[in-house]
Design a protein around this motif. Structure first.
Motif, PDB file in Angstrom:
ATOM      1  N   LYS A 102       0.818  -1.265   0.107  1.00 41.85           N
ATOM      2  CA  LYS A 102      -0.010  -0.159  -0.133  1.00 41.85           C
ATOM      3  C   LYS A 102       0.926   1.096   0.251  1.00 41.85           C
ATOM      4  CE  LYS A 102      -3.257   2.676   2.676  1.00 41.85           C
ATOM      5  NZ  LYS A 102      -4.288   2.620   3.720  1.00 41.85           N
ATOM      6  N   VAL A 103       1.982   1.203   0.755  1.00 39.97           N
ATOM      7  CA  VAL A 103       2.665   2.488   0.853  1.00 39.97           C
ATOM      8  C   VAL A 103       3.478   2.736  -0.334  1.00 39.97           C
ATOM      9  CG1 VAL A 103       4.643   1.532   1.826  1.00 39.97           C
ATOM     10  CG2 VAL A 103       4.229   3.646   2.405  1.00 39.97           C
ATOM     11  N   GLU A 104       3.810   1.487  -1.088  1.00 35.34           N
ATOM     12  CA  GLU A 104       4.577   2.080  -2.337  1.00 35.34           C
ATOM     13  C   GLU A 104       3.522   2.504  -3.515  1.00 35.34           C
ATOM     14  OE1 GLU A 104       5.746   0.569  -6.249  1.00 35.34           O
ATOM     15  OE2 GLU A 104       3.995  -0.280  -5.213  1.00 35.34           O
ATOM     16  N   ARG A 105       2.400   1.794  -3.410  1.00 33.55           N
ATOM     17  CA  ARG A 105       1.260   2.291  -4.257  1.00 33.55           C
ATOM     18  C   ARG A 105       0.872   3.753  -4.095  1.00 33.55           C
ATOM     19  NH1 ARG A 105      -3.975   1.342  -2.962  1.00 33.55           N
ATOM     20  NH2 ARG A 105      -3.155  -0.731  -1.793  1.00 33.55           N
ATOM     21  N   LEU A 106       0.835   4.328  -2.702  1.00 36.29           N
ATOM     22  CA  LEU A 106       0.214   5.639  -2.638  1.00 36.29           C
ATOM     23  C   LEU A 106       1.542   6.777  -2.929  1.00 36.29           C
ATOM     24  CD1 LEU A 106      -1.295   5.333   1.100  1.00 36.29           C
ATOM     25  CD2 LEU A 106      -2.310   5.596  -1.238  1.00 36.29           C
ATOM     26  N   TYR A 107       2.770   6.106  -2.843  1.00 37.46           N
ATOM     27  CA  TYR A 107       4.008   6.846  -3.272  1.00 37.46           C
ATOM     28  C   TYR A 107       3.982   7.094  -4.772  1.00 37.46           C
ATOM     29  CZ  TYR A 107       8.912   7.998  -4.024  1.00 37.46           C
ATOM     30  OH  TYR A 107      10.071   8.631  -4.380  1.00 37.46           O
ATOM     31  N   ARG A 108       3.425   6.056  -5.564  1.00 33.08           N
ATOM     32  CA  ARG A 108       3.317   6.462  -6.934  1.00 33.08           C
ATOM     33  C   ARG A 108       1.925   7.123  -7.300  1.00 33.08           C
ATOM     34  NH1 ARG A 108       1.857   1.926  -8.828  1.00 33.08           N
ATOM     35  NH2 ARG A 108       2.083   0.306  -7.350  1.00 33.08           N
ATOM     36  N   ASP A 109       1.131   6.951  -6.621  1.00 35.22           N
ATOM     37  CA  ASP A 109      -0.223   7.837  -6.772  1.00 35.22           C
ATOM     38  C   ASP A 109       0.160   9.390  -6.245  1.00 35.22           C
ATOM     39  OD1 ASP A 109      -1.669   5.718  -7.591  1.00 35.22           O
ATOM     40  OD2 ASP A 109      -2.628   5.435  -5.409  1.00 35.22           O
ATOM     41  N   ALA A 110       0.970   9.558  -5.354  1.00 33.69           N
ATOM     42  CA  ALA A 110       1.216  10.951  -4.925  1.00 33.69           C
ATOM     43  C   ALA A 110       1.893  11.707  -5.943  1.00 33.69           C
ATOM     44  CB  ALA A 110       2.160  10.856  -3.640  1.00 33.69           C
ATOM     45  N   LYS A 111       2.819  11.190  -6.519  1.00 35.17           N
ATOM     46  CA  LYS A 111       3.734  11.924  -7.764  1.00 35.17           C
ATOM     47  C   LYS A 111       2.708  12.749  -8.654  1.00 35.17           C
ATOM     48  CE  LYS A 111       6.861  13.972  -9.403  1.00 35.17           C
ATOM     49  NZ  LYS A 111       7.415  15.119  -8.830  1.00 35.17           N
ATOM     50  N   ILE A 112       1.964  11.736  -9.067  1.00 37.41           N
ATOM     51  CA  ILE A 112       0.811  12.158  -9.996  1.00 37.41           C
ATOM     52  C   ILE A 112      -0.029  13.503  -9.665  1.00 37.41           C
ATOM     53  CG2 ILE A 112      -1.121  11.690 -11.486  1.00 37.41           C
ATOM     54  CD1 ILE A 112       0.147   8.996 -11.856  1.00 37.41           C
ATOM     55  N   MET A 113      -0.069  13.577  -8.304  1.00 36.49           N
ATOM     56  CA  MET A 113      -0.829  14.833  -7.878  1.00 36.49           C
ATOM     57  C   MET A 113      -0.177  15.940  -8.038  1.00 36.49           C
ATOM     58  SD  MET A 113      -3.571  13.378  -6.408  1.00 36.49           S
ATOM     59  CE  MET A 113      -3.415  12.059  -7.742  1.00 36.49           C
ATOM     60  N   GLU A 114       1.220  16.088  -8.319  1.00 36.20           N
ATOM     61  CA  GLU A 114       1.801  17.304  -8.598  1.00 36.20           C
ATOM     62  C   GLU A 114       1.824  17.691  -9.924  1.00 36.20           C
ATOM     63  OE1 GLU A 114       5.233  17.682  -5.399  1.00 36.20           O
ATOM     64  OE2 GLU A 114       5.755  15.897  -6.718  1.00 36.20           O
ATOM     65  N   ILE A 115       0.848  16.941 -10.873  1.00 41.50           N
ATOM     66  CA  ILE A 115       1.079  17.115 -12.329  1.00 41.50           C
ATOM     67  C   ILE A 115      -0.068  17.028 -12.873  1.00 41.50           C
ATOM     68  CG2 ILE A 115       1.768  16.148 -14.540  1.00 41.50           C
ATOM     69  CD1 ILE A 115       4.159  14.625 -12.932  1.00 41.50           C
ATOM     70  N   ALA A 116      -1.063  16.178 -12.409  1.00 42.32           N
ATOM     71  CA  ALA A 116      -2.431  16.135 -12.897  1.00 42.32           C
ATOM     72  C   ALA A 116      -3.042  17.413 -12.322  1.00 42.32           C
ATOM     73  CB  ALA A 116      -3.154  14.858 -12.641  1.00 42.32           C
ATOM     74  N   GLU A 117      -4.371  17.821 -13.226  1.00 44.24           N
ATOM     75  CA  GLU A 117      -5.021  18.839 -13.028  1.00 44.24           C
ATOM     76  C   GLU A 117      -4.362  20.121 -12.943  1.00 44.24           C
ATOM     77  OE1 GLU A 117      -8.405  19.039 -12.748  1.00 44.24           O
ATOM     78  OE2 GLU A 117      -8.604  16.840 -13.554  1.00 44.24           O
ATOM     79  N   GLY A 118      -3.211  20.474 -13.366  1.00 46.49           N
ATOM     80  CA  GLY A 118      -2.468  21.463 -13.468  1.00 46.49           C
ATOM     81  C   GLY A 118      -1.181  21.360 -12.414  1.00 46.49           C
ATOM     82  N   THR A 119      -0.383  21.529 -12.686  1.00 42.94           N
ATOM     83  CA  THR A 119       1.063  21.234 -12.136  1.00 42.94           C
ATOM     84  C   THR A 119       1.248  22.132 -11.124  1.00 42.94           C
ATOM     85  OG1 THR A 119       2.519  22.885 -13.631  1.00 42.94           O
ATOM     86  CG2 THR A 119       2.324  20.446 -14.355  1.00 42.94           C
TER      87      THR A 119
END
Length: 378
Positions: free
Chosen positions: A345-362
């Protein structure tokens, strides 16, 4: 002090119960197989989640943006892909309400029930945050529109039944006028959909879409022809805060997992949680999660009151995205080698988190929006 109402608290508990009973286990499959978003969206429809902020006139519950922030956080704490899937559908419905209004009532009601699953085709290889630069065209030939162009990062496209396409029906790239919103069948001949293999938010059906002279009826235009730009920007402002909610959830989920790990893992005769550098890092993470949530809820409350919250939503999205990335990295570090296991789970959340800095406006786009508030008002 910000507090949830009794109704909002009950709503939060309902979503959390669903996450614990269904999403917690299913999210692993979504991530591993990069599929499963359709089932999640159908579930959302049955539970009434897709109508949470849609006005009752369109078959919704009218609970507003605070309810949306609650739901995206609860889902995000377990799965960025599941939370993103909810976000996509509500973004689509917001576009239909904002641009189509009563003329799109049938499609809004169908979406609220989960009977229609919408993809939102806005971003292009050469036009992301700058919607005015889009180059996809829809030229009229008789009673049809012929769509040509490319869309990238089109969420839910791989399992959608309908697609909302922002295309230019007149004018030139750079013009804000002449942009229309089209509602088309995803299986229309001439539409190619290729699912992307992203590092995070997997299972959400994010795809590359190409329109090869796809022919659709002229009445596919939602609302007034050539007048979709303003409505699209308004909907994106709202969806920006929705993404802040997802990021808050990812950050919270990472902190919770890290705290549990630190409390149960012993080194040198005491738990990791009792060791100062661990407890200080987790305390710092908790502060940032709480701050991100409050920014998100403030923007949501403003939007619920009909107040424009572009600056506030950008602040929330910026803070929450950075927090998700930082906190998930801290959590992964606390797990040590165990956190590196693919699919944990923590590895998956880590990958999900990076996309938050890019999607819907960087992050940079959010700072541009916030910096405009510093300029003297004319």
């Amino acid at each position: 002090m910000f507090e949830l109402t009794k109704e909002q608290q009950e709503y939060k508990e309902k979503v959390r119960d669903y996450v614990q009973k269904t999403v917690r286990e299913y999210s692993k499959l979504m991530d591993e197989k990069n599929e499963g978003g359709e089932k999640i969206v159908r579930d959302f429809g049955e539970m009434g989640l897709l109508g949470m902020k849609i006005h009752p006139n369109y078959g919704g519950l009218g609970l507003g943006e605070i309810a949306f922030a609650i739901a995206t956080e609860e889902l995000g704490a377990e799965s960025g892909g599941a939370s993103h899937s909810l976000h996509t559908q509500l973004n689509a419905l917001q576009l239909l309400v904002s641009i189509g209004g009563d003329s799109a009532k049938q499609w809004i009601e169908e979406g609220v029930k989960g009977k229609e699953i919408y993809a939102v085709a806005l971003t292009e290889p050469g036009a992301g945050s700058d919607l005015g630069a889009l180059q996809t065209t829809a030229r009229q030939e008789g009673n049809e529109l012929v769509i040509s162009g490319e869309k990238i990062f089109t969420s839910a496209a791989s399992f959608s039944s309908k697609m909302l396409v922002l295309a230019r029906t007149s004018g030139n790239p750079g013009d804000r006028q002449g942009i229309s919103l089209l509602l088309v069948d995803s299986k229309t001949p001439g539409i190619e959909i290729h699912k992307l293999d992203l590092m995070g938010i997997r299972g959400a059906g994010v795809s590359y879409v190409k329109f090869n002279n796809a022919r659709v009826p002229k009445d596919s235009i939602v609302g007034k022809e050539g007048d979709a730009f303003r409505g699209a920007i308004k909907a994106l402002m709202v969806s920006r805060n929705g993404y802040a909610g997802i990021a808050v959830g990812i950050a919270r989920g990472a902190v919770e997992d890290a705290v549990n790990r630190a409390a149960s893992r012993k080194q040198f005769g005491k738990s990791l949680l009792e060791q100062e550098w661990i407890s200080f890092n987790l305390a710092d993470a908790l502060v940032k999660v709480e701050a991100s949530r409050l920014l998100t809820m403030r923007a949501a409350a403003m939007l619920d009151k009909g107040i424009e919250a572009l600056t506030e939503a950008s602040m929330a999205k910026y803070m929450a995205a950075i927090t998700a990335a930082e906190v998930s990295r801290t959590a992964l570090h606390i797990f040590g080698g165990h956190g590196l296991n693919r699919g944990s789970k923590v590895e998956r959340l880590y990958r999900d988190a990076k996309i938050m800095e890019i999607a819907e406006g960087t992050n940079e786009m959010q700072l541009i929006a916030v910096s405009r508030a510093l300029l003297p008002k004319k």
